[in-house]
Design a protein around this motif. Structure first.
Motif, PDB file in Angstrom:
ATOM      1  N   PRO A 400       0.660  -0.846  -0.318  1.00  0.00           N
ATOM      2  CA  PRO A 400       0.244   0.141   0.151  1.00  0.00           C
ATOM      3  C   PRO A 400       0.646   1.406  -0.017  1.00  0.00           C
ATOM      4  CG  PRO A 400       0.534  -1.019   1.819  1.00  0.00           C
ATOM      5  CD  PRO A 400       0.762  -1.849   1.573  1.00  0.00           C
ATOM      6  N   GLN A 401       0.068   2.171  -0.433  1.00  0.00           N
ATOM      7  CA  GLN A 401       1.261   3.172  -0.473  1.00  0.00           C
ATOM      8  C   GLN A 401       1.642   3.875   1.238  1.00  0.00           C
ATOM      9  OE1 GLN A 401      -1.165   6.730  -0.427  1.00  0.00           O
ATOM     10  NE2 GLN A 401       0.235   8.184  -1.294  1.00  0.00           N
ATOM     11  N   LYS A 402       3.168   4.377   1.177  1.00  0.00           N
ATOM     12  CA  LYS A 402       3.705   4.550   2.373  1.00  0.00           C
ATOM     13  C   LYS A 402       2.648   5.559   3.166  1.00  0.00           C
ATOM     14  CE  LYS A 402       8.409   6.486   3.957  1.00  0.00           C
ATOM     15  NZ  LYS A 402       8.483   5.911   5.313  1.00  0.00           N
ATOM     16  N   SER A 403       2.808   5.866   4.284  1.00  0.00           N
ATOM     17  CA  SER A 403       2.085   6.965   4.663  1.00  0.00           C
ATOM     18  C   SER A 403       3.586   8.128   5.119  1.00  0.00           C
ATOM     19  CB  SER A 403       2.304   6.341   6.346  1.00  0.00           C
ATOM     20  OG  SER A 403       2.962   5.944   7.120  1.00  0.00           O
ATOM     21  N   GLY A 404       2.535   9.029   4.797  1.00  0.00           N
ATOM     22  CA  GLY A 404       4.355  10.385   5.209  1.00  0.00           C
ATOM     23  C   GLY A 404       4.934  10.178   3.940  1.00  0.00           C
ATOM     24  N   ASP A 436       4.788   9.199  -1.429  1.00  0.00           N
ATOM     25  CA  ASP A 436       4.613   7.571  -2.068  1.00  0.00           C
ATOM     26  C   ASP A 436       3.526   7.732  -3.249  1.00  0.00           C
ATOM     27  OD1 ASP A 436       5.401   5.127  -3.210  1.00  0.00           O
ATOM     28  OD2 ASP A 436       4.065   4.634  -1.349  1.00  0.00           O
ATOM     29  N   SER A 437       4.041   7.879  -4.447  1.00  0.00           N
ATOM     30  CA  SER A 437       2.593   8.426  -5.437  1.00  0.00           C
ATOM     31  C   SER A 437       2.444   6.659  -6.493  1.00  0.00           C
ATOM     32  CB  SER A 437       3.592   9.040  -6.289  1.00  0.00           C
ATOM     33  OG  SER A 437       4.041   8.763  -7.511  1.00  0.00           O
ATOM     34  N   VAL A 438       3.022   6.408  -6.347  1.00  0.00           N
ATOM     35  CA  VAL A 438       3.305   5.402  -8.000  1.00  0.00           C
ATOM     36  C   VAL A 438       3.222   3.284  -6.295  1.00  0.00           C
ATOM     37  CG1 VAL A 438       4.256   3.573  -9.490  1.00  0.00           C
ATOM     38  CG2 VAL A 438       4.836   6.253  -9.497  1.00  0.00           C
ATOM     39  N   TYR A 439       2.098   2.625  -6.285  1.00  0.00           N
ATOM     40  CA  TYR A 439       1.878   1.680  -5.707  1.00  0.00           C
ATOM     41  C   TYR A 439       0.952   1.152  -5.921  1.00  0.00           C
ATOM     42  CZ  TYR A 439      -1.782   5.311  -3.846  1.00  0.00           C
ATOM     43  OH  TYR A 439      -2.771   6.412  -3.702  1.00  0.00           O
TER      44      TYR A 439
END
Length: 439
Positions: A400-404, A436-439
């Motif tokens: 999943p998208q990395k937080s922060g 993080d924009s590619v997930y």
């Protein structure tokens, strides 16, 4: 005995592979520092499969690189000019999940680890705490050089796997201490082939092959238990990567694997039936030194100005650059650690973790990144300084998208002494924190 890349103990330096180097042709967007003989793609290059899913326009980006650098744009390839080179990490880049872990897990479940004279003798950096923990858990009743009963001795299997996985004992004590260059090696990676000391290469290949068969047959998402550790039970080749490698080879590229795992294990997976068709000559990983009886020792082949050693110069971060420069381009001595000129660098690099950041960044045509949320690598990828970074989620069970944000401006860079610092561009400017924009 067949010719191999693992040297006998009496040899002091590495034998260089055939210098199947690349003068990869410049891209359409070549800078002034690159060669000026740019050619336009002829439009008849081998094509990546459109049946396989890539993120966004990544297929088109990779195809453009193939069109720019393959035989279609350079009719002289194969007629005196050196071929372009593509190099890939293995674990979690070509396959989903770690084939080294799969091999260790299989070996522990089948009593294939031999008792060393002392655990501390297996690594120059092993701590007294780790030596005591392994000795207590695995005992001393088994004669030196005989198999430990790790299939039934849960404590022994646990300690071995914890040291390999996290560089710690089960009690949390550091398993390794001392000084090493943190961009040239990491002790728990170097420890893997050292753990198989006493076995022949053929024996280790057999274990890897059996682990491979088991992991490929296990359902996606399955787990296995090693001691009390629960780890992935399956491995899969990524169809997209298999197709990319096949297309690159058809287009005239020399394709290499550069792994921080044990070389016999990587070779089994790279060249095995149903694999990706990369032979031993094109597989670079940790190369153990053999004794006079052909058995693996705790010594490794060296790179650059580092001779035969106990793990100081493995294919890890800057070490992958060194091994590529030495084995593919024939660069000798200390210079093998340095970034080379445009004509002596790979055209395409692919990886998934910080251990790959240097060699993937050296690529002149495209930098392929599978996103596993590794900070230094993703900072480079999202900063996209040369416009040629290609970021893709993992093809199976993506994260999943990395937080922060990635802490690029402060602590994402892995310093040589093990500390953390900011990621810098070549001009010395600081890479800003990245989302993080590619997930």
């Amino acid at each position: 005995m067949r010719n191999r890349n693992i040297l006998a103990l009496t040899l002091a330096t590495a034998a260089t592979l055939a210098a199947a180097a690349s003068t990869a042709l410049p891209a359409a967007a070549a800078t002034a520092a690159q060669p000026a003989n740019s050619r336009t793609a002829g439009g008849h290059c081998p094509q990546l499969s459109k049946k396989l899913t890539w993120y966004g326009d990544n297929r088109a980006k990779l195809q453009r690189m193939i069109d720019e650098r393959g035989r279609c744009s350079n009719p002289h390839l194969g007629h005196g000019e050196k071929r372009p080179v593509a190099a890939f990490d293995w674990d979690n880049t070509i396959t989903k999940n770690d084939v080294t872990d799969a091999t260790i897990a299989w070996s522990l479940r089948h009593d294939k680890i031999l008792r060393p004279k002392t655990w501390k003798s297996t690594s120059k950096w092993m701590t007294d705490e780790a030596d005591r923990a392994l000795t207590k858990a695995c005992g001393t009743s088994v004669p030196v050089g005989k198999p430990l009963p790790t299939s039934t001795n849960t404590a022994c299997a646990d300690e071995i796997f914890e040291v390999r996985e996290d560089g710690k004992t089960m009690s949390g004590a550091a398993a390794f201490a001392g000084e090493w260059d943190h961009r040239h090696t990491v002790p728990q990676y170097a420890w893997v082939p050292q753990l198989f000391a006493g076995h022949t290469v053929r024996e280790l290949e057999t274990y890897a092959a059996k682990a491979r068969k088991e992991a490929l047959a296990a359902p996606i998402g399955s787990t296995q238990t090693v001691g009390t550790h629960e780890i992935p039970g399956y491995v899969r080749y990524y169809d997209q990567q298999r197709d990319l490698i096949r297309t690159l080879k058809k287009a005239g590229f020399d394709v290499y694997i550069v792994s921080a795992g044990s070389e016999p294990v990587a070779e089994v997976w790279a060249a095995g039936k149903g694999g990706v068709g990369i032979d031993r000559k094109h597989t670079i990983a940790i190369r153990s030194v053999l004794d006079r009886k052909g058995r693996i020792t705790t010594w490794n082949q060296g790179c650059g100005d580092v001779p035969v050693n106990k793990g100081e110069a493995i294919p890890y971060i800057d070490g992958k650059r060194c091994w590529i420069n030495q084995e593919i381009y024939g660069v000798k001595g200390k210079s093998a650690w340095d970034k080379q000129d445009w004509r002596h660098r790979i055209a395409l690099g692919g990886g998934d973790a910080d251990t790959d950041v240097t060699f993937v960044g050296d690529a002149t045509g495209a930098h392929l990144v599978l996103n596993r949320n590794k900070s230094e690598f993703m900072c480079r990828a999202y900063d996209n300084a040369d416009g040629r970074w290609v970021v893709n989620p993992m093809f199976i069970e993506p994260l999943p998208q990395k937080s922060g944000t990635y802490p690029c401006s402060t602590t994402a860079y892995n310093e040589h002494d093990g500390s953390k610092g900011p990621v810098l561009r070549e001009d010395g400017s600081v890479v800003p924190d990245q989302q993080d924009s590619v997930y």
